[in-house]
Scaffold this active site. Structure first.
Site, PDB file in Angstrom:
ATOM      1  N   ASP A   8       0.776  -1.235   0.000  1.00 30.31           N
ATOM      2  CA  ASP A   8       0.000   0.000   0.000  1.00 30.31           C
ATOM      3  C   ASP A   8       0.808   1.286   0.000  1.00 30.31           C
ATOM      4  O   ASP A   8       0.284   2.349   0.325  1.00 30.31           O
ATOM      5  CB  ASP A   8      -0.886  -0.015   1.250  1.00 30.31           C
ATOM      6  CG  ASP A   8      -0.081  -0.216   2.528  1.00 30.31           C
ATOM      7  OD1 ASP A   8       1.123   0.059   2.521  1.00 30.31           O
ATOM      8  OD2 ASP A   8      -0.670  -0.644   3.546  1.00 30.31           O
ATOM      9  N   GLU A  39      -0.887  -9.007  -1.553  1.00 30.24           N
ATOM     10  CA  GLU A  39      -1.597  -8.507  -0.368  1.00 30.24           C
ATOM     11  C   GLU A  39      -2.743  -7.576  -0.800  1.00 30.24           C
ATOM     12  O   GLU A  39      -2.879  -6.433  -0.329  1.00 30.24           O
ATOM     13  CB  GLU A  39      -0.646  -7.780   0.591  1.00 30.24           C
ATOM     14  CG  GLU A  39      -1.166  -7.638   2.008  1.00 30.24           C
ATOM     15  CD  GLU A  39      -0.179  -6.882   2.898  1.00 30.24           C
ATOM     16  OE1 GLU A  39      -0.068  -5.659   2.801  1.00 30.24           O
ATOM     17  OE2 GLU A  39       0.498  -7.545   3.711  1.00 30.24           O
ATOM     18  N   GLU A  88      -2.233   5.109   2.740  1.00 29.99           N
ATOM     19  CA  GLU A  88      -2.203   3.690   2.356  1.00 29.99           C
ATOM     20  C   GLU A  88      -3.555   3.154   1.888  1.00 29.99           C
ATOM     21  O   GLU A  88      -3.633   2.396   0.926  1.00 29.99           O
ATOM     22  CB  GLU A  88      -1.682   2.841   3.529  1.00 29.99           C
ATOM     23  CG  GLU A  88      -0.197   3.027   3.825  1.00 29.99           C
ATOM     24  CD  GLU A  88       0.099   4.193   4.754  1.00 29.99           C
ATOM     25  OE1 GLU A  88      -0.827   4.977   5.072  1.00 29.99           O
ATOM     26  OE2 GLU A  88       1.269   4.332   5.155  1.00 29.99           O
ATOM     27  N   HIS A 141       5.582   3.376  14.526  1.00 29.33           N
ATOM     28  CA  HIS A 141       6.124   4.212  13.440  1.00 29.33           C
ATOM     29  C   HIS A 141       5.056   4.887  12.588  1.00 29.33           C
ATOM     30  O   HIS A 141       5.371   5.645  11.675  1.00 29.33           O
ATOM     31  CB  HIS A 141       6.993   3.352  12.514  1.00 29.33           C
ATOM     32  CG  HIS A 141       6.196   2.430  11.638  1.00 29.33           C
ATOM     33  ND1 HIS A 141       5.806   2.767  10.371  1.00 29.33           N
ATOM     34  CD2 HIS A 141       5.689   1.207  11.854  1.00 29.33           C
ATOM     35  CE1 HIS A 141       5.113   1.774   9.845  1.00 29.33           C
ATOM     36  NE2 HIS A 141       5.015   0.822  10.721  1.00 29.33           N
ATOM     37  N   ARG A 154       2.331   7.065  10.642  1.00 28.44           N
ATOM     38  CA  ARG A 154       2.056   8.489  10.425  1.00 28.44           C
ATOM     39  C   ARG A 154       0.864   8.970  11.253  1.00 28.44           C
ATOM     40  O   ARG A 154       0.884  10.064  11.804  1.00 28.44           O
ATOM     41  CB  ARG A 154       1.762   8.661   8.933  1.00 28.44           C
ATOM     42  CG  ARG A 154       1.865  10.030   8.373  1.00 28.44           C
ATOM     43  CD  ARG A 154       1.519   9.971   6.887  1.00 28.44           C
ATOM     44  NE  ARG A 154       2.584   9.346   6.126  1.00 28.44           N
ATOM     45  CZ  ARG A 154       3.463  10.024   5.384  1.00 28.44           C
ATOM     46  NH1 ARG A 154       3.375  11.326   5.306  1.00 28.44           N
ATOM     47  NH2 ARG A 154       4.414   9.414   4.720  1.00 28.44           N
ATOM     48  N   HIS A 182      12.261   3.255  15.267  1.00 27.69           N
ATOM     49  CA  HIS A 182      12.229   3.568  13.832  1.00 27.69           C
ATOM     50  C   HIS A 182      13.095   4.784  13.557  1.00 27.69           C
ATOM     51  O   HIS A 182      13.214   5.670  14.404  1.00 27.69           O
ATOM     52  CB  HIS A 182      10.776   3.848  13.421  1.00 27.69           C
ATOM     53  CG  HIS A 182      10.520   3.631  11.958  1.00 27.69           C
ATOM     54  ND1 HIS A 182      10.748   4.602  11.022  1.00 27.69           N
ATOM     55  CD2 HIS A 182      10.059   2.542  11.279  1.00 27.69           C
ATOM     56  CE1 HIS A 182      10.428   4.130   9.826  1.00 27.69           C
ATOM     57  NE2 HIS A 182      10.008   2.878   9.947  1.00 27.69           N
TER      58      HIS A 182
HETATM   59  N1  UDP Z   1      10.753  -5.461  11.503  1.00 27.50           N
HETATM   60  C1  UDP Z   1      12.138  -5.654  11.498  1.00 27.50           C
HETATM   61  N2  UDP Z   1      12.904  -4.995  12.416  1.00 27.50           N
HETATM   62  C2  UDP Z   1      12.385  -4.137  13.340  1.00 27.50           C
HETATM   63  C3  UDP Z   1      10.964  -3.929  13.328  1.00 27.50           C
HETATM   64  C4  UDP Z   1      10.188  -4.602  12.397  1.00 27.50           C
HETATM   65  O1  UDP Z   1      12.659  -6.430  10.674  1.00 27.50           O
HETATM   66  O2  UDP Z   1      13.130  -3.559  14.129  1.00 27.50           O
HETATM   67  C5  UDP Z   1       9.929  -6.155  10.495  1.00 27.50           C
HETATM   68  C6  UDP Z   1       8.713  -6.897  11.001  1.00 27.50           C
HETATM   69  O3  UDP Z   1       9.027  -8.234  11.317  1.00 27.50           O
HETATM   70  C7  UDP Z   1       7.753  -6.814   9.821  1.00 27.50           C
HETATM   71  C8  UDP Z   1       8.107  -5.511   9.180  1.00 27.50           C
HETATM   72  O4  UDP Z   1       9.393  -5.148   9.646  1.00 27.50           O
HETATM   73  O5  UDP Z   1       7.999  -7.833   8.878  1.00 27.50           O
HETATM   74  C9  UDP Z   1       7.084  -4.470   9.557  1.00 27.50           C
HETATM   75  O6  UDP Z   1       7.516  -3.250   9.132  1.00 27.50           O
HETATM   76  P1  UDP Z   1       6.865  -1.896   9.620  1.00 27.50           P
HETATM   77  O7  UDP Z   1       6.279  -2.070  10.968  1.00 27.50           O
HETATM   78  O8  UDP Z   1       7.906  -0.851   9.411  1.00 27.50           O
HETATM   79  O9  UDP Z   1       5.751  -1.602   8.512  1.00 27.50           O
HETATM   80  P2  UDP Z   1       4.222  -2.031   8.361  1.00 27.50           P
HETATM   81  O10 UDP Z   1       4.144  -3.508   8.415  1.00 27.50           O
HETATM   82  O11 UDP Z   1       3.454  -1.337   9.434  1.00 27.50           O
HETATM   83  O12 UDP Z   1       3.867  -1.509   6.994  1.00 27.50           O
END
Ligand code: UDP
Length: 362
Positions: free
Chosen positions: A95, A117, A131, A198, A200, A231
């Site tokens: 997204d 997805e 998103e 993290h 927004r 983050h």
């Molecule tokens: N993740 C990682 N290291 C970290 C925090 C998260 O590898 O320190 C991984 C987590 O396992 C998942 C992904 O990052 O697969 C999630 O990313 P994020 O939370 O940034 O984005 P979202 O999923 O909310 O789009």
């Protein structure tokens, strides 16, 4: 087949890796396109899996706007048109604005788009922004919709999108299963909480409240070790460091590499997070998640009792944490949640693409 795969953020990279590996394993030509957002976090992971970047767009600028980023993605793809117009399909994931822009570029250049997805919805264009809009727009111009769950498929069907929809599971489960098999953990009865934040939507006061709740947990429950990979976004980092540095039972770290993060999830009593991916991965390895959002496009794990929507209200975060602390011994042995798939999503995606190629050539 020639399959293009476009990614740039950490979660996109994590969720595209299984697809790239499976396509290569079956002898397809894969063109990887890296838009460049999370360079530091993404490149080591790609090289760990021996995946080279074929086209690197380098779209990031300081203080950039989403429209500026879109423009650079479009221009970057145009510059590589000779290679890209030979693709049978261009896959985008999730997204992000770059995923939507990549899909739009493919659409206007008459390249079929496959959306990994597909069908996640809140139906609130303001949350998550941008998103939710990006997802809906990608669905309108894609030929293949790889839905992770029946619920996602139903959303697409209800919008009149029926051709090319297939429920395959989420590729995040392929990845977390693959990696957790590589981790060896001794038996551990540690009391640990893992935190990430993290989004927004949480920049406007939410991160402050999350930190207040974590601070209260650290003070009230000194026997719990709280780990918080922070983050890199300065909107997050400045507040977290200001509020949470100096507590002996809070460990603030750099973002963890994926292997380390999965290890940390596995060791946790429970997780507090606003992450989308974590809402899928953690339940699939039997961990519960206090979700720091008011609404989610991932309701399946909420309905299965693995995720709890509490938003960023300090009281609610504390109450839910106390509840999970009480239960955590039982929960350590709780079942895993399988709503997001069986770890074979990538294989089903490539099956579907191969099938469609066959149908076209008949
Ligand atoms: N993740 C990682 N290291 C970290 C925090 C998260 O590898 O320190 C991984 C987590 O396992 C998942 C992904 O990052 O697969 C999630 O990313 P994020 O939370 O940034 O984005 P979202 O999923 O909310 O789009």
């Amino acid at each position: 087949m020639k399959i293009g795969v476009l990614f740039g953020t950490r979660p996109e990279v994590i969720k595209c890796i299984p697809v790239v590996l499976e396509a290569k394993r079956r002898g397809h030509k894969v063109v990887t396109i890296f838009t460049g957002q999370h360079r530091e976090m993404a490149l080591p992971l790609l090289s760990f899996f021996d995946i080279a970047v074929d086209i690197s767009l380098n779209v990031m600028k300081e203080n950039q706007t989403l429209s500026g980023l879109s423009q650079r993605v479009l221009e970057g793809l145009d510059e590589n048109k000779t290679v890209l117009q030979e693709l049978d399909v261009l896959l985008v994931q999730g997204d992000t604005t770059s995923a939507f822009t990549g899909a739009y570029w493919g659409f206007v250049n008459q390249i079929k788009i496959g959306h990994i997805e597909a069908g996640l919805r809140t139906y609130n264009l303001a949350g998550p922004f941008p998103e939710e809009g990006n997802r809906q727009l990608i669905s309108k111009i894609s030929s293949f919709h790889f839905a992770p769950t029946e619920l996602a498929k139903d959303c697409l069907y209800n919008e009149g999108i029926r051709n090319g929809v297939r429920v395959v599971g989420n590729t995040s489960i392929d990845m977390v299963k693959n990696v957790s098999e590589k981790i060896s953990l001794g038996s551990s009865n540690e009391k640990r909480i893992l935190v990430t934040a993290h989004r927004r939507e949480n920049f406007d006061g939410g991160i402050d409240r999350i930190c207040d709740a974590i601070m209260a947990l650290a003070k009230d429950y000194p026997d719990y070790q709280i780990t918080f990979p922070v983050h890199k976004n300065p909107n997050v980092r400045t507040i977290v460091n200001n509020k949470l540095e100096g507590f002996s039972n809070i460990r603030l770290t750099e973002p963890m590499d994926y292997l380390e993060f999965v290890t940390e999830m596995t060791r946790s009593s429970f997780i507090i997070s606003d992450s989308g991916g974590v809402q899928e991965e953690a339940p699939s390895i039997g961990k519960k998640v206090i979700v720091l959002r008011d609404e989610t496009e991932r309701m399946e794990a909420v309905e299965a009792g693995f995720c709890f929507l509490v938003g960023t209200n300090v009281e609610k975060i504390l109450l839910k944490s106390q509840e999970l602390m009480k239960n955590s011994d039982e929960d350590k042995n709780s079942n895993v949640c399988t709503v997001y798939g069986d770890g074979k999503a990538a294989s089903k995606i490539i099956d579907e693409l191969e099938l469609s190629k066959k149908e076209i050539s008949i």
